[in-house]
Design an enzyme around this catalytic site. Structure first.
Site, PDB file in Angstrom:
ATOM      1  N   LYS A  86       0.838  -1.211   0.000  1.00  0.00           N
ATOM      2  CA  LYS A  86       0.000   0.000   0.000  1.00  0.00           C
ATOM      3  C   LYS A  86       0.872   1.259   0.000  1.00  0.00           C
ATOM      4  O   LYS A  86       0.694   2.156  -0.818  1.00  0.00           O
ATOM      5  CB  LYS A  86      -0.945   0.009   1.223  1.00  0.00           C
ATOM      6  CG  LYS A  86      -1.871  -1.195   1.305  1.00  0.00           C
ATOM      7  CD  LYS A  86      -2.816  -1.117   2.482  1.00  0.00           C
ATOM      8  CE  LYS A  86      -2.155  -1.218   3.841  1.00  0.00           C
ATOM      9  NZ  LYS A  86      -1.577  -2.543   4.167  1.00  0.00           N
ATOM     10  N   ARG A 133     -10.132   0.773   8.037  1.00  0.00           N
ATOM     11  CA  ARG A 133      -9.712  -0.573   8.427  1.00  0.00           C
ATOM     12  C   ARG A 133     -10.784  -1.319   9.194  1.00  0.00           C
ATOM     13  O   ARG A 133     -10.586  -2.469   9.587  1.00  0.00           O
ATOM     14  CB  ARG A 133      -8.501  -0.423   9.340  1.00  0.00           C
ATOM     15  CG  ARG A 133      -7.219  -0.970   8.758  1.00  0.00           C
ATOM     16  CD  ARG A 133      -6.146  -0.621   9.755  1.00  0.00           C
ATOM     17  NE  ARG A 133      -4.984  -1.421   9.643  1.00  0.00           N
ATOM     18  CZ  ARG A 133      -3.862  -0.993   9.070  1.00  0.00           C
ATOM     19  NH1 ARG A 133      -3.804   0.176   8.487  1.00  0.00           N
ATOM     20  NH2 ARG A 133      -2.809  -1.758   9.083  1.00  0.00           N
ATOM     21  N   ARG A 172      11.891  -6.168   5.163  1.00  0.00           N
ATOM     22  CA  ARG A 172      11.859  -4.735   5.500  1.00  0.00           C
ATOM     23  C   ARG A 172      12.431  -4.488   6.900  1.00  0.00           C
ATOM     24  O   ARG A 172      13.084  -3.470   7.145  1.00  0.00           O
ATOM     25  CB  ARG A 172      10.413  -4.213   5.429  1.00  0.00           C
ATOM     26  CG  ARG A 172      10.306  -2.720   5.699  1.00  0.00           C
ATOM     27  CD  ARG A 172       8.909  -2.193   5.496  1.00  0.00           C
ATOM     28  NE  ARG A 172       7.946  -2.855   6.371  1.00  0.00           N
ATOM     29  CZ  ARG A 172       6.637  -2.657   6.322  1.00  0.00           C
ATOM     30  NH1 ARG A 172       6.131  -1.835   5.420  1.00  0.00           N
ATOM     31  NH2 ARG A 172       5.840  -3.269   7.148  1.00  0.00           N
ATOM     32  N   ARG A 207      11.217  -1.299  11.514  1.00  0.00           N
ATOM     33  CA  ARG A 207       9.927  -0.910  12.080  1.00  0.00           C
ATOM     34  C   ARG A 207       9.595  -1.811  13.270  1.00  0.00           C
ATOM     35  O   ARG A 207       9.744  -3.031  13.173  1.00  0.00           O
ATOM     36  CB  ARG A 207       8.837  -1.042  10.996  1.00  0.00           C
ATOM     37  CG  ARG A 207       8.054   0.244  10.805  1.00  0.00           C
ATOM     38  CD  ARG A 207       7.090   0.129   9.667  1.00  0.00           C
ATOM     39  NE  ARG A 207       5.885  -0.612  10.026  1.00  0.00           N
ATOM     40  CZ  ARG A 207       4.798  -0.650   9.263  1.00  0.00           C
ATOM     41  NH1 ARG A 207       4.785  -0.004   8.116  1.00  0.00           N
ATOM     42  NH2 ARG A 207       3.753  -1.326   9.638  1.00  0.00           N
ATOM     43  N   ARG A 216      -0.906  -8.837  13.516  1.00  0.00           N
ATOM     44  CA  ARG A 216      -1.441  -7.902  12.497  1.00  0.00           C
ATOM     45  C   ARG A 216      -2.325  -8.654  11.516  1.00  0.00           C
ATOM     46  O   ARG A 216      -3.371  -8.168  11.100  1.00  0.00           O
ATOM     47  CB  ARG A 216      -0.286  -7.178  11.786  1.00  0.00           C
ATOM     48  CG  ARG A 216       0.317  -6.085  12.665  1.00  0.00           C
ATOM     49  CD  ARG A 216       1.738  -5.756  12.266  1.00  0.00           C
ATOM     50  NE  ARG A 216       1.830  -5.088  10.988  1.00  0.00           N
ATOM     51  CZ  ARG A 216       2.982  -4.934  10.319  1.00  0.00           C
ATOM     52  NH1 ARG A 216       4.111  -5.411  10.831  1.00  0.00           N
ATOM     53  NH2 ARG A 216       2.995  -4.306   9.177  1.00  0.00           N
TER      54      ARG A 216
HETATM   55  P1  AP5 Z   1       4.645  -1.609   1.918  1.00  0.00           P
HETATM   56  O1  AP5 Z   1       4.425  -0.771   0.726  1.00  0.00           O
HETATM   57  O2  AP5 Z   1       5.261  -0.986   3.113  1.00  0.00           O
HETATM   58  O3  AP5 Z   1       3.306  -2.379   2.314  1.00  0.00           O
HETATM   59  P2  AP5 Z   1       2.076  -1.881   3.177  1.00  0.00           P
HETATM   60  O4  AP5 Z   1       0.879  -2.540   2.628  1.00  0.00           O
HETATM   61  O5  AP5 Z   1       2.089  -0.413   3.300  1.00  0.00           O
HETATM   62  O6  AP5 Z   1       2.496  -2.577   4.532  1.00  0.00           O
HETATM   63  P3  AP5 Z   1       2.431  -2.004   6.027  1.00  0.00           P
HETATM   64  O7  AP5 Z   1       3.316  -2.902   6.842  1.00  0.00           O
HETATM   65  O8  AP5 Z   1       2.678  -0.558   6.081  1.00  0.00           O
HETATM   66  O9  AP5 Z   1       0.940  -2.316   6.299  1.00  0.00           O
HETATM   67  P4  AP5 Z   1       0.142  -2.246   7.610  1.00  0.00           P
HETATM   68  O10 AP5 Z   1      -1.229  -2.149   7.114  1.00  0.00           O
HETATM   69  O11 AP5 Z   1       0.428  -3.355   8.559  1.00  0.00           O
HETATM   70  O12 AP5 Z   1       0.752  -0.966   8.351  1.00  0.00           O
HETATM   71  P5  AP5 Z   1       0.207   0.460   8.695  1.00  0.00           P
HETATM   72  O13 AP5 Z   1       1.354   1.357   8.766  1.00  0.00           O
HETATM   73  O14 AP5 Z   1      -0.932   0.828   7.853  1.00  0.00           O
HETATM   74  O15 AP5 Z   1       5.530  -2.874   1.466  1.00  0.00           O
HETATM   75  C1  AP5 Z   1       6.017  -3.794   2.401  1.00  0.00           C
HETATM   76  C2  AP5 Z   1       7.448  -4.206   1.987  1.00  0.00           C
HETATM   77  O16 AP5 Z   1       7.365  -4.927   0.754  1.00  0.00           O
HETATM   78  C3  AP5 Z   1       8.368  -3.020   1.720  1.00  0.00           C
HETATM   79  O17 AP5 Z   1       9.644  -3.327   2.174  1.00  0.00           O
HETATM   80  C4  AP5 Z   1       8.353  -2.871   0.193  1.00  0.00           C
HETATM   81  O18 AP5 Z   1       9.558  -2.363  -0.301  1.00  0.00           O
HETATM   82  C5  AP5 Z   1       8.111  -4.289  -0.272  1.00  0.00           C
HETATM   83  N1  AP5 Z   1       7.302  -4.366  -1.490  1.00  0.00           N
HETATM   84  C6  AP5 Z   1       6.207  -3.595  -1.808  1.00  0.00           C
HETATM   85  N2  AP5 Z   1       5.699  -3.960  -3.000  1.00  0.00           N
HETATM   86  C7  AP5 Z   1       6.459  -4.993  -3.447  1.00  0.00           C
HETATM   87  C8  AP5 Z   1       6.426  -5.803  -4.635  1.00  0.00           C
HETATM   88  N3  AP5 Z   1       5.506  -5.635  -5.577  1.00  0.00           N
HETATM   89  N4  AP5 Z   1       7.365  -6.775  -4.757  1.00  0.00           N
HETATM   90  C9  AP5 Z   1       8.307  -6.982  -3.806  1.00  0.00           C
HETATM   91  N5  AP5 Z   1       8.410  -6.236  -2.662  1.00  0.00           N
HETATM   92  C10 AP5 Z   1       7.489  -5.254  -2.492  1.00  0.00           C
HETATM   93  O19 AP5 Z   1      -0.369   0.227  10.171  1.00  0.00           O
HETATM   94  C11 AP5 Z   1       0.477  -0.054  11.249  1.00  0.00           C
HETATM   95  C12 AP5 Z   1      -0.316  -0.108  12.537  1.00  0.00           C
HETATM   96  O20 AP5 Z   1      -0.904   1.179  12.804  1.00  0.00           O
HETATM   97  C13 AP5 Z   1      -1.484  -1.082  12.599  1.00  0.00           C
HETATM   98  O21 AP5 Z   1      -1.056  -2.392  12.965  1.00  0.00           O
HETATM   99  C14 AP5 Z   1      -2.358  -0.442  13.673  1.00  0.00           C
HETATM  100  O22 AP5 Z   1      -1.872  -0.690  14.946  1.00  0.00           O
HETATM  101  C15 AP5 Z   1      -2.185   1.048  13.386  1.00  0.00           C
HETATM  102  N6  AP5 Z   1      -3.190   1.572  12.413  1.00  0.00           N
HETATM  103  C16 AP5 Z   1      -2.914   2.145  11.219  1.00  0.00           C
HETATM  104  N7  AP5 Z   1      -4.022   2.509  10.590  1.00  0.00           N
HETATM  105  C17 AP5 Z   1      -5.040   2.180  11.405  1.00  0.00           C
HETATM  106  C18 AP5 Z   1      -6.449   2.296  11.299  1.00  0.00           C
HETATM  107  N8  AP5 Z   1      -7.038   2.845  10.212  1.00  0.00           N
HETATM  108  N9  AP5 Z   1      -7.216   1.855  12.326  1.00  0.00           N
HETATM  109  C19 AP5 Z   1      -6.640   1.305  13.434  1.00  0.00           C
HETATM  110  N10 AP5 Z   1      -5.313   1.169  13.599  1.00  0.00           N
HETATM  111  C20 AP5 Z   1      -4.508   1.596  12.587  1.00  0.00           C
HETATM  112 MG    MG Z   2       2.169   0.988   4.873  1.00  0.00          MG
END
Ligand code: AP5
Ligand code: MG
Length: 246
Positions: free
Chosen positions: A69, A144, A183, A189, A200
């Site tokens: 994402k 979410r 990552r 992270r 997660r």
């Molecule tokens: P990346 O692009 O970082 O993937 P992502 O989907 O953004 O993964 P996240 O880990 O950020 O998702 P998440 O939903 O757990 O975290 P968030 O920060 O939203 O890619 C991942 C890796 O893969 C990278 O190293 C990248 O380089 C690689 N990659 C990407 N595309 C690729 C490809 N095509 N091929 C190969 N490699 C690739 O949330 C974190 C926490 O915050 C949650 O657990 C929760 O506690 C809280 N939170 C956030 N939003 C909310 C909400 N709306 N409600 C409640 N709690 C929330």
């Molecule tokens: Mg992300």
């Protein structure tokens, strides 16, 4: 008889008009100045609203942790000049800055659990309010839960700029885990370790997947095959956005 009836109706309308608007010569003059002004203003406001609705491209990127994402969001906001709203990034910033919100969130995010809907909506509200003239919003990691989706629809509905699509990036579980562990070596992270990654996924499967169905029912759900190179995934997203942007 028909003609008589027609003219009688016509005269009646003129009388009603005269009573309503054109009683005296003075009132007649006032009306001739103000009515066009008022009508002009109404048309101007309606056209502004129309332009705004046409111009805003509001999209949400959806998918499990590690789906890509954030990676795709960076490219999309650059190409379409959108405001990137990543709730995860916002929360991590609050934690890094040591704010009160950050202190409240740190333990929860480090356990891999979702924060409360109220907490997240507080973060989002500010961003939407401060970017009113934007080309559009790209939501990343939000909504979410179904409650968050309903709140978002409500907020955007009030602005007259609804969500145009939920882009769902689909990637197999083993690849997601591989990406996040990879990552962890680079970015460090706090929630990228085996135990927290499991949590997660659990949160995603119990609370978040339902958001996809919510938008399927609204006809806004778009599937993207995410287990390809970043460039290939981006090309597919652009193809979709080109179709729905106007
Ligand atoms: P990346 O692009 O970082 O993937 P992502 O989907 O953004 O993964 P996240 O880990 O950020 O998702 P998440 O939903 O757990 O975290 P968030 O920060 O939203 O890619 C991942 C890796 O893969 C990278 O190293 C990248 O380089 C690689 N990659 C990407 N595309 C690729 C490809 N095509 N091929 C190969 N490699 C690739 O949330 C974190 C926490 O915050 C949650 O657990 C929760 O506690 C809280 N939170 C956030 N939003 C909310 C909400 N709306 N409600 C409640 N709690 C929330
Ligand atoms: Mg992300």
């Amino acid at each position: 008889l028909y003609n008589r009836l027609f003219y009688a109706k016509y005269e009646f309308n003129i009388i009603v008009l005269n009573k309503g608007f054109l009683k005296t010569k003075q009132e007649n003059e006032i009306n001739s100045i103000f009515l066009p002004l008022i009508l002009g203003r109404i048309l101007f406001l309606l056209s502004l609203r129309g332009l705004k609705m046409k111009a805003m491209l509001n999209i949400a990127l959806f998918g499990p942790p590690g789906a890509g994402k954030g990676t795709q969001a960076k490219r999309i906001v650059e190409k379409y000049n959108l405001v990137h709203i990543s709730t995860g990034d916002m929360i991590r910033k609050e934690i890094a800055d040591g704010t009160e919100l950050g202190k409240m969130a740190a333990d929860i995010i480090n356990r891999g659990e979702l924060l409360s809907d109220e907490f997240v909506v507080r973060l989002i509200e500010n961003s939407i309010a401060t970017h009113k003239g934007a080309n559009g919003f790209l939501f990343d990691g939000f909504p979410r839960t179904v409650a968050q989706a309903e709140i978002l629809d409500n907020m955007l509905g009030k602005e007259g700029t609804p969500l145009k699509g939920l882009i769902c990036i689909d990637v197999p579980f083993t690849e997601l885990k591989r990406r996040m562990l990879e990552r962890a070596k680079i970015e460090g992270r706090a929630d990228d370790n085996e135990e927290v990654i499991e949590n997660r996924f659990k949160e995603y499967n119990s609370k978040t997947v339902h958001v996809a169905n919510y938008y399927k029912n609204k006809g806004l759900h778009i599937d993207i095959e995410g287990d390809r190179t970043m460039d290939e995934v981006f090309a597919s997203i652009v193809e979709v956005l080109e179709k729905i942007k106007d």
